[in-house]
Design a protein around this motif. Structure first.
Motif, PDB file in Angstrom:
ATOM      1  N   GLY A  99      90.512  33.430  36.995  1.00 15.43           N
ATOM      2  CA  GLY A  99      91.709  33.416  36.158  1.00 15.43           C
ATOM      3  C   GLY A  99      92.419  32.077  36.139  1.00 15.43           C
ATOM      4  O   GLY A  99      93.345  31.878  35.356  1.00 15.43           O
ATOM      5  N   THR A 100      91.985  31.156  36.984  1.00 17.81           N
ATOM      6  CA  THR A 100      92.601  29.835  37.035  1.00 17.81           C
ATOM      7  C   THR A 100      92.278  29.056  35.773  1.00 17.81           C
ATOM      8  O   THR A 100      91.194  29.162  35.221  1.00 17.81           O
ATOM      9  CB  THR A 100      92.082  29.052  38.261  1.00 17.81           C
ATOM     10  N   ARG A 101      93.240  28.265  35.338  1.00 24.56           N
ATOM     11  CA  ARG A 101      93.041  27.369  34.208  1.00 24.56           C
ATOM     12  C   ARG A 101      93.143  25.946  34.745  1.00 24.56           C
ATOM     13  O   ARG A 101      94.204  25.510  35.151  1.00 24.56           O
ATOM     14  CB  ARG A 101      94.074  27.625  33.122  1.00 24.56           C
ATOM     15  N   ALA A 102      92.015  25.264  34.751  1.00 26.28           N
ATOM     16  CA  ALA A 102      91.952  23.901  35.273  1.00 26.28           C
ATOM     17  C   ALA A 102      92.066  22.918  34.115  1.00 26.28           C
ATOM     18  O   ALA A 102      91.398  23.059  33.096  1.00 26.28           O
ATOM     19  CB  ALA A 102      90.652  23.688  36.016  1.00 26.28           C
TER      20      ALA A 102
ATOM     21  N   TYR B 246      91.944  22.747  28.851  1.00 20.99           N
ATOM     22  CA  TYR B 246      91.951  23.778  29.892  1.00 20.99           C
ATOM     23  C   TYR B 246      90.587  24.447  29.962  1.00 20.99           C
ATOM     24  O   TYR B 246      90.053  24.902  28.952  1.00 20.99           O
ATOM     25  CB  TYR B 246      93.013  24.842  29.603  1.00 20.99           C
ATOM     26  N   LEU B 247      90.036  24.505  31.179  1.00 24.64           N
ATOM     27  CA  LEU B 247      88.824  25.255  31.458  1.00 24.64           C
ATOM     28  C   LEU B 247      89.241  26.504  32.222  1.00 24.64           C
ATOM     29  O   LEU B 247      90.102  26.440  33.106  1.00 24.64           O
ATOM     30  CB  LEU B 247      87.853  24.429  32.293  1.00 24.64           C
ATOM     31  N   ILE B 248      88.640  27.634  31.910  1.00 23.25           N
ATOM     32  CA  ILE B 248      89.052  28.905  32.491  1.00 23.25           C
ATOM     33  C   ILE B 248      87.954  29.413  33.412  1.00 23.25           C
ATOM     34  O   ILE B 248      86.783  29.494  33.026  1.00 23.25           O
ATOM     35  CB  ILE B 248      89.326  29.931  31.375  1.00 23.25           C
ATOM     36  N   VAL B 249      88.342  29.771  34.652  1.00 21.60           N
ATOM     37  CA  VAL B 249      87.415  30.381  35.594  1.00 21.60           C
ATOM     38  C   VAL B 249      87.457  31.884  35.338  1.00 21.60           C
ATOM     39  O   VAL B 249      88.505  32.517  35.474  1.00 21.60           O
ATOM     40  CB  VAL B 249      87.792  30.057  37.056  1.00 21.60           C
ATOM     41  N   LYS B 250      86.319  32.447  34.936  1.00 23.05           N
ATOM     42  CA  LYS B 250      86.251  33.867  34.611  1.00 23.05           C
ATOM     43  C   LYS B 250      86.219  34.712  35.884  1.00 23.05           C
ATOM     44  O   LYS B 250      86.009  34.200  36.983  1.00 23.05           O
ATOM     45  CB  LYS B 250      85.022  34.162  33.743  1.00 23.05           C
TER      46      LYS B 250
ATOM     47  N   ILE C 194      84.359  28.706  26.453  1.00 25.15           N
ATOM     48  CA  ILE C 194      85.352  28.189  25.508  1.00 25.15           C
ATOM     49  C   ILE C 194      86.448  27.482  26.297  1.00 25.15           C
ATOM     50  O   ILE C 194      87.048  28.063  27.200  1.00 25.15           O
ATOM     51  CB  ILE C 194      85.970  29.321  24.667  1.00 25.15           C
ATOM     52  N   GLY C 195      86.705  26.231  25.946  1.00 24.06           N
ATOM     53  CA  GLY C 195      87.816  25.478  26.526  1.00 24.06           C
ATOM     54  C   GLY C 195      88.918  25.345  25.486  1.00 24.06           C
ATOM     55  O   GLY C 195      88.649  25.315  24.280  1.00 24.06           O
ATOM     56  N   ILE C 196      90.160  25.285  25.942  1.00 23.52           N
ATOM     57  CA  ILE C 196      91.300  25.200  25.027  1.00 23.52           C
ATOM     58  C   ILE C 196      91.934  23.823  25.155  1.00 23.52           C
ATOM     59  O   ILE C 196      92.342  23.409  26.239  1.00 23.52           O
ATOM     60  CB  ILE C 196      92.325  26.300  25.342  1.00 23.52           C
ATOM     61  N   VAL C 197      92.011  23.114  24.029  1.00 20.31           N
ATOM     62  CA  VAL C 197      92.581  21.765  24.008  1.00 20.31           C
ATOM     63  C   VAL C 197      94.099  21.878  24.069  1.00 20.31           C
ATOM     64  O   VAL C 197      94.716  22.606  23.297  1.00 20.31           O
ATOM     65  CB  VAL C 197      92.129  20.989  22.758  1.00 20.31           C
ATOM     66  N   ASP C 198      94.701  21.151  24.988  1.00 18.59           N
ATOM     67  CA  ASP C 198      96.130  21.239  25.284  1.00 18.59           C
ATOM     68  C   ASP C 198      96.945  20.267  24.428  1.00 18.59           C
ATOM     69  O   ASP C 198      97.631  19.395  24.950  1.00 18.59           O
ATOM     70  CB  ASP C 198      96.333  20.943  26.779  1.00 18.59           C
ATOM     71  N   VAL C 199      96.865  20.419  23.112  1.00 21.61           N
ATOM     72  CA  VAL C 199      97.641  19.593  22.201  1.00 21.61           C
ATOM     73  C   VAL C 199      98.258  20.530  21.165  1.00 21.61           C
ATOM     74  O   VAL C 199      97.549  21.190  20.408  1.00 21.61           O
ATOM     75  CB  VAL C 199      96.761  18.526  21.507  1.00 21.61           C
ATOM     76  N   CYS C 200      99.593  20.584  21.143  1.00 25.62           N
ATOM     77  CA  CYS C 200     100.308  21.477  20.236  1.00 25.62           C
ATOM     78  C   CYS C 200      99.991  21.116  18.785  1.00 25.62           C
ATOM     79  O   CYS C 200      99.980  19.950  18.414  1.00 25.62           O
ATOM     80  CB  CYS C 200     101.816  21.385  20.491  1.00 25.62           C
TER      81      CYS C 200
ATOM     82  N   ILE D  20      89.706  24.568  20.014  1.00 23.55           N
ATOM     83  CA  ILE D  20      88.845  24.978  21.115  1.00 23.55           C
ATOM     84  C   ILE D  20      87.593  24.106  21.142  1.00 23.55           C
ATOM     85  O   ILE D  20      87.237  23.477  20.136  1.00 23.55           O
ATOM     86  CB  ILE D  20      88.459  26.480  21.030  1.00 23.55           C
ATOM     87  N   VAL D  21      86.945  24.061  22.292  1.00 26.86           N
ATOM     88  CA  VAL D  21      85.714  23.298  22.482  1.00 26.86           C
ATOM     89  C   VAL D  21      84.704  24.163  23.215  1.00 26.86           C
ATOM     90  O   VAL D  21      85.062  25.147  23.862  1.00 26.86           O
ATOM     91  CB  VAL D  21      85.960  21.994  23.283  1.00 26.86           C
TER      92      VAL D  21
END
Length: 178
Positions: free
Chosen positions: A75-78, A89-93, A101-107, A149-150
């Motif tokens: 559940g951690t987001r690195a 952000y990379l997510i530990v499942k 799927i990684g989430i780009v941290d740009v509004c 997303i990436v």
């Protein structure tokens, strides 16, 4: 009568020679200065893998091994430096692997970066109050679009991040950033 021969004039006069040397000196100096400025302004090209992928890095530009991210709790987001240096952000499942799927941290409102709020389970942009669901879709504006997303893959303890070009799984449509 005295034999007089015509005096040959040199091909370069003294003035022409000095003008040539001055122009050459200025050109060499200007070229060296422009080269230095150009190297400063143009970022170095990153080595990319297939599909334009790069290896995830930390804030100092060092590659982050996948084992370091996988050591975190599920559940951690690195946060890592991803494509074009954008924070991602990379997510530990729950099964102990990294989500694909990684989430780009740009509004998508004005380009701010923001933290993950674990208490509210959402991304919260402090600049203008935009909020995003855990998958990066908009929960509350003024942000008009979901977060970029990436694709994320682990290859030999390296985290490879590539651009997302398929349909956006959140909307089922072509991604807005493609």
């Amino acid at each position: 009568m005295i034999n007089s021969s015509a005096i040959d004039s040199p091909s370069f006069s003294r003035r022409q020679l000095l003008n040539f040397l001055t122009g050459t000196t200025i050109a060499v100096t200007a070229s060296a200065g422009l080269y230095t400025v150009g190297k400063f302004l143009v970022p170095p090209a990153e080595k990319t893998g297939a599909g334009g992928g790069i290896i995830a890095k930390d804030v100092l530009g060092n590659a982050i091994p996948a084992s370091q991210i996988l050591a975190e709790a599920p559940g951690t987001r690195a946060l890592v430096a991803g494509l074009a240096g954008d924070p991602t952000y990379l997510i530990v499942k729950e099964d102990g692997s990294i989500d694909s799927i990684g989430i780009v941290d740009v509004c998508t409102h004005l380009g701010c970066t923001f933290p993950w709020n674990g208490n509210d389970q959402e991304f919260q942009c402090p600049c203008h109050g935009s909020r995003y669901h855990p998958d990066g879709s908009v929960a509350r504006g003024p942000a008009p679009l979901p977060l970029k997303i990436v694709q994320v893959a682990v290859v030999d303890d390296h985290i490879l991040i590539t651009p997302w070009t398929a349909l956006d799984p959140r909307t089922g449509e072509k991604p807005w950033w493609v």
